[in-house]
Design a protein around this motif. Sequence first.
Motif, PDB file in Angstrom:
ATOM      1  N   THR A  85      -4.269  -7.207   0.584  1.00  0.00           N
ATOM      2  CA  THR A  85      -4.915  -7.333  -0.729  1.00  0.00           C
ATOM      3  C   THR A  85      -3.964  -8.012  -1.693  1.00  0.00           C
ATOM      4  N   THR A  86      -4.498  -8.514  -2.779  1.00  0.00           N
ATOM      5  CA  THR A  86      -3.667  -9.000  -3.880  1.00  0.00           C
ATOM      6  C   THR A  86      -3.902  -8.166  -5.136  1.00  0.00           C
ATOM      7  N   LYS A  87      -4.655  -7.076  -5.010  1.00  0.00           N
ATOM      8  CA  LYS A  87      -4.963  -6.207  -6.154  1.00  0.00           C
ATOM      9  C   LYS A  87      -3.755  -5.327  -6.476  1.00  0.00           C
ATOM     10  N   SER A  88      -3.270  -5.427  -7.695  1.00  0.00           N
ATOM     11  CA  SER A  88      -2.047  -4.709  -8.077  1.00  0.00           C
ATOM     12  C   SER A  88      -2.211  -3.197  -7.998  1.00  0.00           C
ATOM     13  N   GLU A  89      -3.416  -2.682  -8.293  1.00  0.00           N
ATOM     14  CA  GLU A  89      -3.601  -1.227  -8.268  1.00  0.00           C
ATOM     15  C   GLU A  89      -3.424  -0.642  -6.882  1.00  0.00           C
ATOM     16  N   LEU A  90      -3.716  -1.440  -5.839  1.00  0.00           N
ATOM     17  CA  LEU A  90      -3.516  -0.982  -4.464  1.00  0.00           C
ATOM     18  C   LEU A  90      -2.082  -1.226  -4.009  1.00  0.00           C
ATOM     19  N   LEU A  91      -1.543  -2.363  -4.364  1.00  0.00           N
ATOM     20  CA  LEU A  91      -0.175  -2.708  -3.956  1.00  0.00           C
ATOM     21  C   LEU A  91       0.853  -1.742  -4.525  1.00  0.00           C
ATOM     22  N   PHE A  92       0.682  -1.344  -5.791  1.00  0.00           N
ATOM     23  CA  PHE A  92       1.651  -0.434  -6.396  1.00  0.00           C
ATOM     24  C   PHE A  92       1.634   0.931  -5.716  1.00  0.00           C
ATOM     25  N   VAL A  93       0.458   1.404  -5.318  1.00  0.00           N
ATOM     26  CA  VAL A  93       0.406   2.705  -4.647  1.00  0.00           C
ATOM     27  C   VAL A  93       1.110   2.621  -3.292  1.00  0.00           C
ATOM     28  N   GLU A  94       0.890   1.516  -2.555  1.00  0.00           N
ATOM     29  CA  GLU A  94       1.604   1.381  -1.279  1.00  0.00           C
ATOM     30  C   GLU A  94       3.103   1.229  -1.523  1.00  0.00           C
ATOM     31  N   ARG A  95       3.491   0.499  -2.569  1.00  0.00           N
ATOM     32  CA  ARG A  95       4.922   0.373  -2.896  1.00  0.00           C
ATOM     33  C   ARG A  95       5.531   1.749  -3.150  1.00  0.00           C
ATOM     34  N   ILE A  96       4.821   2.575  -3.911  1.00  0.00           N
ATOM     35  CA  ILE A  96       5.325   3.923  -4.207  1.00  0.00           C
ATOM     36  C   ILE A  96       5.459   4.733  -2.925  1.00  0.00           C
ATOM     37  N   TYR A  97       4.469   4.618  -2.049  1.00  0.00           N
ATOM     38  CA  TYR A  97       4.537   5.292  -0.746  1.00  0.00           C
ATOM     39  C   TYR A  97       5.771   4.841   0.023  1.00  0.00           C
ATOM     40  N   LYS A  98       6.046   3.534   0.034  1.00  0.00           N
ATOM     41  CA  LYS A  98       7.179   3.004   0.767  1.00  0.00           C
ATOM     42  C   LYS A  98       8.515   3.441   0.154  1.00  0.00           C
ATOM     43  N   MET A  99       8.572   3.562  -1.168  1.00  0.00           N
ATOM     44  CA  MET A  99       9.815   3.950  -1.835  1.00  0.00           C
ATOM     45  C   MET A  99      10.232   5.373  -1.487  1.00  0.00           C
ATOM     46  N   LEU A 100       9.253   6.233  -1.222  1.00  0.00           N
ATOM     47  CA  LEU A 100       9.548   7.638  -0.947  1.00  0.00           C
ATOM     48  C   LEU A 100      10.230   7.819   0.408  1.00  0.00           C
ATOM     49  N   ARG A 101      11.190   8.720   0.447  1.00  0.00           N
ATOM     50  CA  ARG A 101      11.714   9.152   1.734  1.00  0.00           C
ATOM     51  C   ARG A 101      10.705  10.111   2.357  1.00  0.00           C
ATOM     52  N   ILE A 102      10.852  10.403   3.652  1.00  0.00           N
ATOM     53  CA  ILE A 102       9.978  11.382   4.287  1.00  0.00           C
ATOM     54  C   ILE A 102      10.188  12.738   3.598  1.00  0.00           C
ATOM     55  N   GLY A 103       9.124  13.339   3.149  1.00  0.00           N
ATOM     56  CA  GLY A 103       9.204  14.603   2.410  1.00  0.00           C
ATOM     57  C   GLY A 103       9.241  14.405   0.907  1.00  0.00           C
ATOM     58  N   GLY A 104       9.352  13.154   0.462  1.00  0.00           N
ATOM     59  CA  GLY A 104       9.352  12.871  -0.967  1.00  0.00           C
ATOM     60  C   GLY A 104       7.945  12.903  -1.543  1.00  0.00           C
ATOM     61  N   THR A 105       7.855  13.200  -2.837  1.00  0.00           N
ATOM     62  CA  THR A 105       6.555  13.393  -3.487  1.00  0.00           C
ATOM     63  C   THR A 105       6.371  12.424  -4.643  1.00  0.00           C
ATOM     64  N   ALA A 106       5.150  11.939  -4.799  1.00  0.00           N
ATOM     65  CA  ALA A 106       4.820  11.017  -5.889  1.00  0.00           C
ATOM     66  C   ALA A 106       3.717  11.594  -6.754  1.00  0.00           C
ATOM     67  N   GLY A 107       3.785  11.250  -8.048  1.00  0.00           N
ATOM     68  CA  GLY A 107       2.701  11.509  -8.984  1.00  0.00           C
ATOM     69  C   GLY A 107       2.390  10.188  -9.658  1.00  0.00           C
ATOM     70  N   VAL A 108       1.201   9.654  -9.439  1.00  0.00           N
ATOM     71  CA  VAL A 108       0.901   8.304  -9.899  1.00  0.00           C
ATOM     72  C   VAL A 108      -0.483   8.248 -10.529  1.00  0.00           C
ATOM     73  N   VAL A 109      -0.596   7.469 -11.601  1.00  0.00           N
ATOM     74  CA  VAL A 109      -1.878   7.246 -12.270  1.00  0.00           C
ATOM     75  C   VAL A 109      -2.515   5.994 -11.675  1.00  0.00           C
ATOM     76  N   VAL A 110      -3.802   6.096 -11.326  1.00  0.00           N
ATOM     77  CA  VAL A 110      -4.538   4.945 -10.775  1.00  0.00           C
ATOM     78  C   VAL A 110      -5.888   4.828 -11.478  1.00  0.00           C
ATOM     79  N   PRO A 111      -6.460   3.616 -11.513  1.00  0.00           N
ATOM     80  CA  PRO A 111      -7.847   3.495 -11.970  1.00  0.00           C
ATOM     81  C   PRO A 111      -8.755   4.226 -10.978  1.00  0.00           C
ATOM     82  N   GLN A 112      -9.821   4.838 -11.471  1.00  0.00           N
ATOM     83  CA  GLN A 112     -10.675   5.626 -10.576  1.00  0.00           C
ATOM     84  C   GLN A 112     -11.315   4.782  -9.478  1.00  0.00           C
ATOM     85  N   GLY A 113     -11.377   3.476  -9.680  1.00  0.00           N
ATOM     86  CA  GLY A 113     -11.913   2.621  -8.635  1.00  0.00           C
ATOM     87  C   GLY A 113     -11.156   2.722  -7.327  1.00  0.00           C
TER      88      GLY A 113
END
Length: 520
Positions: free
Chosen positions: A325-353
């Motif tokens: 995708t080139t949609k930033s709302e999806l790319l940022f969530v995957e980026r956040i997932y990748k930044m986390l170590r195994i066992g790490g936790t994220a809290g992220v705001v996304v558009p409801q779409g």
Amino acid sequence: MTPTIKAKVAELWDKFWSGGISNPLNAIEQITYLLFIKQIDRHDTEQKRNAEYLETTYESIFEGEFLLPGAKEGIPKEELRWSIFLGKPADQMYNIVQTQVFPFIKQLGGENSFFTKHMQNAALMIPSPRMLTEAIKTIEAIYVELDKEKRFVDAQGDLYEYLLGELSTAGKMGQFRTPTHIIELIVELVNPQLGHKIADPACGTAGFLLGAYKYIQTQFTSEAEKHIDENGFLRGSLADLLVDDNMKTLLAEETFYGFDIDPTMIRIGLMNLMMHGITQPKIDYADTLSKNYNEDNIYDIVLANPPFTGSIDKGFLNESFTVSTTKSELLFVERIYKMLRIGGTAGVVVPQGVLFGSSKAFKDLRKILIENSELRAVITMPSGVFKPYAGVATAILVFTKGGETKDVWFYDMLSDGKSLDDKRSDLFNPDGSRNYGDLHNIIAEFKKAEKNRNRTLQHFLIPKKEIVDNDYDLSINKYKDEEYEEVEYEHSAIILEKLENLENNIQDKLKQLKEALHGI
């Protein structure tokens, strides 16, 4: 924020505009420099007081001498305090701030720090002694009002957040800022701890990092020193229980990491954290979606409300993204997932779409959250939460990388304790106390070991299998059961009889009215 303070803030903005600094981001950067100069004096004085109270040592940043480049003799740093130069004549004060104080603050982080690196090109653009004097007087008047309120809330933080908010509310370039109470809510849900590496991939003014810092400080503050802040959260900044010097250094120098692509916002974010006592914040220039950013599997906590700017040029994207995708709302969530170590936790705001988008990319992202993580919470928020910046409906996702999703907890936030119009006014209960909406109920219900499964309520658990069977749809309306009250109507014959009687009554009244008019 009282009407008096708001009026003073408006007056401060006016002084900069009338003084020729019309670009709003430049204006707030210049205001930030002055606030930073004042706040480091206040913070240093407070730290000295705290050290005396706790019978510990504290090395003031104003100890010793400051040697200007090319100078043979140093300047006593004590003379560079806001409280010292404040009483000087306008021309003398202007000279001191321009030629001594500003060079001094630019190197505060140390030779190799992120702060010094990004302050190299910073310039104090206040054009005249008169404008500087008026700005300083206004800031002093604002602080007098803030101190009168005698609230636990960090006075400078309150002022600064209001200034940032004004960027958008007055149409001043519209920097997108996450409301403090939403930051506090997400931090409570994610629960950062001392020793965690905490990051924000699009940090802006570093509000999430500051929120996490205050949360950790509170954990090390004795109960007697804690207070309820303006959003109803228990907070304490003394950190009197944090006595280990190594742990203090860890918190101040090796905990907070932020990235942004706007040099001005980077400087503002760095100053925002340093004003609150984070001596070595690590905020740097980086496009975290680009090919040049590869910090994967590093962070324990990621907190973010990243910008959702539509489509990104595919040629610039990091090749490790798995969601096509080139949609930033999806790319940022995957980026956040990748930044986390195994066992790490994220809290992220996304558009409801993001929760229910039907294309393959949306489903693939939600599959990552369900299959490769423990998706712990989906909290939908009403569309007014980010007004006046944007009216889009948003949601909070809380997930832990590498965990196993068994059930997903949904919560339908109806109120965040503020009006959902552009004014975003505080709500109050009939007894005059603050109404915090769903904020604290969300936290209480999230922390319960046994969560509700009744889908007619505002919050409930949904099993993973059902979500998978629904193409990984995370829309709360997909699973919520609506309760409808049965309404019993009178028999049609009775209704017709009542209508007939009503019509007869109307005819009688009209007849009486006609007779009365005829008599006249």
